[in-house]
Design an enzyme around this catalytic site. Structure first.
Site, short mmCIF file in Angstrom:
data_model
loop_
_atom_site.label_atom_id
_atom_site.label_comp_id
_atom_site.label_asym_id
_atom_site.label_seq_id
_atom_site.Cartn_x
_atom_site.Cartn_y
_atom_site.Cartn_z
N LYS A 1 0.83 -1.21 0.00
CA LYS A 1 0.00 0.00 0.00
C LYS A 1 0.87 1.27 0.00
O LYS A 1 2.09 1.18 0.06
CB LYS A 1 -0.96 -0.03 1.19
CG LYS A 1 -1.77 -1.34 1.30
CD LYS A 1 -2.72 -1.58 0.13
CE LYS A 1 -3.22 -3.00 0.00
NZ LYS A 1 -4.16 -3.46 0.98
C1 LIG Z 1 -5.15 -4.62 1.38
C2 LIG Z 1 -6.61 -4.49 1.37
C3 LIG Z 1 -7.41 -4.74 2.51
C4 LIG Z 1 -6.89 -5.43 3.74
O1 LIG Z 1 -5.84 -4.86 4.33
P1 LIG Z 1 -4.87 -5.73 5.29
O2 LIG Z 1 -4.08 -4.66 5.95
O3 LIG Z 1 -4.07 -6.61 4.40
O4 LIG Z 1 -5.73 -6.48 6.24
C5 LIG Z 1 -8.75 -4.45 2.46
N1 LIG Z 1 -9.32 -3.96 1.34
C6 LIG Z 1 -8.61 -3.75 0.22
C7 LIG Z 1 -9.31 -3.20 -0.98
C8 LIG Z 1 -7.25 -4.02 0.19
O5 LIG Z 1 -6.55 -3.84 -0.94
#
Ligand SMILES: *Cc1c(COP(=O)(O)O)cnc(C)c1O
Length: 399
Positions: A195
């Site tokens: 991210k």
């Molecule tokens: C990465 C992601 C999540 C979950 O995040 P984590 O930190 O991995 O639990 C939720 N929604 C979307 C759209 C994502 O890309």
């Protein structure tokens, strides 16, 4: 006719590129090492500093940091009081967590279709799917592009429902001049390594609603309160605390918070580099028939989490599967975001079927994500472009 690596030619590059990757530098390592030498490993000054920073930077009154983006979504659903018999509308073009959080609370997930240009949830289909049981909408800012938040907010006001924005992809995106985090009733972030900024793992929920924030803090800490004014019985001493609900351990640690804070100092340059790469890709692919690029909606300023292309097999002369395998053979490893959530066996067992979201189902057949992250060098970017052009030339001339 030229050849491609899938059929025996030398790959465009020797080492693999993946679709996403973190950027860690010496300042990040220093920030984490400083916490390791301090008195606090779990919730301490760094968690408080990060919550202050996020509230300030993204213009939300309250920020609750969490152990992941998934636990952030669960807490948002708890704040929205989702329970058995409630319906929550979301998009099928997302990571499963955007829907699973509703299931954790015993609610039912309703999938609304996406818009063919933005790939985000279509407000018109959302409105068609609203019933007396609808309690919330979970909008996902796919690939970093804010969903149609103004239209969705209008629907929420009209039908008295709560807007949750899964902004795992869109930390640093702006919608109609406002930062993501300041718009929905509850906005969730993820600090997973792919991210915008990372803590290894981690997440946050941003809100202007104090009741929501208090409910989430309580649920993130086992449902245990240390606040004397909340106690059911007079406190027998300063050690006393009460568990008032069934909560969880969804805490972020100071180690992770220090990493996120350190990364946040480079957030603008990370996003700037992502935009530079997107501009190069767009310029290279705009005149390739059979390859459709993902455009930013007018009014959006996306942080560009993913670079998604959609192929048109009849024009390109190959299937998505062959194109995917051919890119991987060139050592450009693509990814598909996503398998439509309602078509996973778990959701099919709950009664979901193909045909529920025809646009999303069709789009998911033909998309793939190319490498996009700040640490890509110009050489890497050129390799991606050369590989796509090489495949385009090979497949179209084979037609
Ligand atoms: C990465 C992601 C999540 C979950 O995040 P984590 O930190 O991995 O639990 C939720 N929604 C979307 C759209 C994502 O890309």
């Amino acid at each position: 006719m030229n050849n491609i690596a899938l059929y025996g030619a030398k790959p465009i590059r020797a080492s693999k590129l993946y679709y996403g990757r973190q950027s860690i530098d010496a300042s990040d390592i220093k920030a984490v090492a400083a916490v390791l030498q301090s008195d606090w490993l779990t919730q301490g000054p760094k968690v408080r500093e990060l919550e202050g920073f996020l509230s300030n930077h993204f213009q939300a009154k309250y920020t609750v940091t969490t152990s992941s983006g998934t636990s952030a979504l669960h807490l948002a659903c708890i704040a929205a009081r989702i329970g058995s018999g409630d319906e929550v509308i979301t998009t099928p073009l997302t990571f499963a967590a955007s829907a699973n959080c509703v299931r954790y609370c015993g609610g039912d997930v309703v999938f609304a279709d996406i818009d063919l240009d933005t790939y985000n949830i279509d407000p018109a289909d959302v409105e068609r799917k609203i019933t007396a049981k609808t309690k919330a909408i979970i909008a996902v800012d796919y690939a970093g592009q804010p969903a149609a938040l103004a239209e969705l907010k209008q629907l929420c006001e009209k039908y008295n429902i709560i807007l949750i924005e899964d902004a795992a992809h869109s930390i640093g995106s702006v919608c109609d001049g406002k930062p993501v985090g300041s718009i929905a009733d509850l906005t969730t972030f993820s600090f997973h390594p792919v991210k915008t900024i990372t803590g290894g793992e981690g997440g946050a929920v941003l809100t202007d609603n104090k009741q929501f924030a208090d409910a989430m803090r309580l649920a993130a800490n086992h449902g245990i309160t240390k606040c004397e004014s909340d106690f059911a019985i007079p406190t027998p001493g300063s050690w006393y605390c009460e568990q008032v609900m069934l909560g969880y351990n969804y805490r972020l640690s100071d180690i992770q918070a220090a990493l996120v804070l350190s990364q946040a100092q480079r957030m603008d340059s990370f996003i700037g580099r992502r935009k530079e790469i997107v501009a190069k890709y767009n310029a290279a692919f705009c005149d390739l028939p059979g390859i459709i690029t993902h455009q930013d909606r007018v009014g959006n300023d996306s942080c560009w989490h993913l670079y998604v292309i959609r192929i048109v097999p009849e024009i390109l002369g190959c299937s998505r599967r062959e194109f995917f395998d051919a890119l991987a053979a060139e050592n450009i490893q693509p990814q598909v975001h996503y398998v439509p959530v309602h078509l996973h066996p778990y959701y099919r067992k709950l009664g979901h079927v193909p045909g529920e979201c025809p646009v999303a189902e069709a789009v998911c057949e033909n998309i793939l994500s190319l490498p996009l992250y700040p640490a890509l060098t110009d050489e890497d970017v050129n390799d991606v472009i050369s590989a796509v052009k090489r495949l385009h030339c090979f497949f179209t001339s084979r037609l």
